[in-house]
Design an enzyme around this catalytic site. Structure first.
Site, PDB file in Angstrom:
ATOM      1  N   ASN A  17      49.712  29.319  10.173  1.00 43.64           N
ATOM      2  CA  ASN A  17      50.058  28.486  11.345  1.00 43.64           C
ATOM      3  C   ASN A  17      50.886  27.050  11.402  1.00 43.64           C
ATOM      4  O   ASN A  17      50.313  26.221  12.089  1.00 43.64           O
ATOM      5  CB  ASN A  17      48.868  28.645  12.300  1.00 43.64           C
ATOM      6  CG  ASN A  17      49.194  28.488  13.777  1.00 43.64           C
ATOM      7  OD1 ASN A  17      50.482  28.658  14.152  1.00 43.64           O
ATOM      8  ND2 ASN A  17      48.228  28.528  14.761  1.00 43.64           N
ATOM      9  N   HIS A  59      42.957  25.873  21.431  1.00 41.25           N
ATOM     10  CA  HIS A  59      42.600  27.393  21.104  1.00 41.25           C
ATOM     11  C   HIS A  59      41.808  27.893  22.193  1.00 41.25           C
ATOM     12  O   HIS A  59      42.069  29.077  22.390  1.00 41.25           O
ATOM     13  CB  HIS A  59      41.750  27.573  19.701  1.00 41.25           C
ATOM     14  CG  HIS A  59      42.780  27.607  18.643  1.00 41.25           C
ATOM     15  ND1 HIS A  59      43.186  26.460  17.833  1.00 41.25           N
ATOM     16  CD2 HIS A  59      43.380  28.705  18.091  1.00 41.25           C
ATOM     17  CE1 HIS A  59      43.767  26.810  16.881  1.00 41.25           C
ATOM     18  NE2 HIS A  59      44.096  28.275  16.895  1.00 41.25           N
TER      19      HIS A  59
END
Length: 463
Positions: A318, A349
């Site tokens: 990521n 998140h």
């Protein structure tokens, strides 16, 4: 999921068309901005229906902040509003829509837009509200010197190449792409006359796109076969725990973690291919003279699977989110940058407890791994056999540490996370604490990092 794949495949076709028929030589910047924005809005509505209103509300709220807030505070206000709105949406998905029904999962695009909003706000603050000598070399390069127009702002945040799955890119890079300067700027970094060229080459992204589509296809096949057959939940099954020795459980943990990766490889590589197909993502020329299209790549699979340190693994997984965390948090945190960066990552998140188990554990393991590397690695560099042995051991430890850390991220809830850590005796937590007690490290202060960054900047200027 079907809507997601359909939109991304359609976006891939639209990207090729965009690069060929709406290239900077055929269309003005305004037309390119408008096309990218309208198609992005259409994709959002197609995928998420009326839930897509959340994306547009957040975008317009922050456009107001960007134009009305004072420059010294623009990044703070934008960050609070964007992260606050994102967190409220995360909460609603759990407590109103019962742990994230897929049809209401608009949080993915909202997370990408939050990254872009805060990135632009920080870079605008750097460009207008700070002196050049206060900035790092990277902050100087990416600083935005004037507020964008509404069309530029909407295009950057809502363009069809990145609205569904990202990645987040820097505002100046995106504007250079729309205006046709993106590739040219990178090519000028190379002396082509010395290489025998009488003019600048014209790199095509087609080869990079085909390569990434092959990776996407393989990832899809692995997802449809491995992921379904090796569920993460099995590692806390009572029968499995009763019959399986500890070392075998660790081995199976590695297997199920590997099986969980293909869906991320699929989504991120396809998103990268979409941007490349539109002509965006050129990063320059490597030492072998090969054109590179990895400016927006979100992962480096080889480096992930061969990582010999926790840091190396994180840096290649990521990638664009890690870059965002560094630019908006780590580089600006007055103290404890590592801890604050992990906490922000967890908050971004969502609010599932498993995320916080993962990222809080990540803080501990990162600090412990840094201490081991700083205090021990140099002893193993004196000979090739020692270096190979060190790499093998650190690869095994790194892969198991990552598996240990991310398991709660997949499980989401408190009970399975606790049950998992109990089943493996909290061994990584205990080892990390012992390492930090025996090999303490001092957190790097903001002033020390600023001095190092300024030294780097001065070195670059002197060259």
């Amino acid at each position: 999921q079907i809507n997601f794949v359909a939109c991304q495949l359609f976006a891939l076709l639209a990207a090729f068309w965009f690069r060929i028929y709406l290239s900077p030589s055929h269309a003005s910047s305004a037309v390119r901005h408008a096309f990218a924005t309208l198609f992005g809005i259409y994709f959002a509505v197609f995928c998420f229906g009326w839930y897509s209103i959340h994306l547009f509300v957040l975008v317009m709220m922050n456009y107001g902040i960007m134009n009305m807030a004072s420059i010294p505070n623009i990044h703070r206000y934008s960050f609070v509003v964007a992260m606050g709105y994102l967190t409220l949406c995360h909460i609603s998905r759990i407590y109103i829509f019962h742990y994230g029904i897929l049809t209401t999962d608009f949080s993915g695009p909202l997370m990408i837009i939050t990254q872009k909003i805060t990135t632009l706000a920080c870079q605008l603050h750097d460009g207008i509200g700070r002196q050049a000598e206060e900035l790092t070399a990277e902050q100087n390069r990416l600083a935005v010197k004037s507020r964008p127009s509404l069309l530029e702002y909407l295009s950057y945040l809502l363009n069809f190449m990145s609205i569904i799955a990202g990645p987040c890119s820097n505002y100046k890079d995106y504007i250079a792409f729309i205006e046709g300067r993106h590739v040219h700027m990178k090519l000028l970094e190379v002396n082509w006359k010395q290489k025998g060229y009488d003019r600048l080459p014209d790199p095509s992204p087609t080869g990079a796109v085909m390569y990434k589509l092959c990776i996407t296809l393989v990832s899809l096949i692995l997802f449809l076969t491995l992921t379904k057959n090796f569920p993460m939940a099995y590692i806390i099954d009572n029968e499995f725990l009763d019959k399986t020795p500890f070392l075998s459980r660790l081995g199976y943990l590695y297997v199920v973690t590997q099986a969980a990766k293909p869906k991320y490889y699929f989504a991120w590589t396809l998103a990268d291919a979409v941007n490349n197909a539109a002509g965006y993502g050129f990063s320059g020329v490597d030492e072998r003279g090969t054109f590179r299209w990895d400016l927006l790549s979100n992962l480096n699979i080889w480096n992930i699977e061969t990582a010999t340190s926790f840091k190396m693994y994180i840096e290649n997984w990521n990638i664009q989110t890690a870059a965002w965390l560094k630019r908006v948090c780590y580089d600006r945190a007055p103290w404890y940058p590592t801890a604050l960066t992990f906490i922000l990552s967890a908050l971004w998140h969502g609010i599932y407890p498993g995320y916080y188990f993962t990222f809080l554990t990540g803080i501990l393991i990162t600090l412990a791994a840094r201490a081991v590397r700083n205090n021990c690695r140099h002893y193993f560099l004196s000979s090739v056999p020692l270096k190979i042995a060190y790499d093998v051991v650190t690869w095994v430890v790194t892969q198991l540490a990552v598996c240990y850390t991310v398991a709660p991220f997949v499980m989401l809830a408190v009970e399975p996370a606790i049950k998992f850590y109990k089943s493996v005796y909290f061994h990584m937590h205990i080892l990390s604490i012992l390492v930090l007690l025996l090999l303490p490290i001092r957190p790097q202060t903001h002033s020390v990092r600023r001095a190092q960054n300024q030294a780097t900047l001065n070195s670059i200027k002197s060259k």
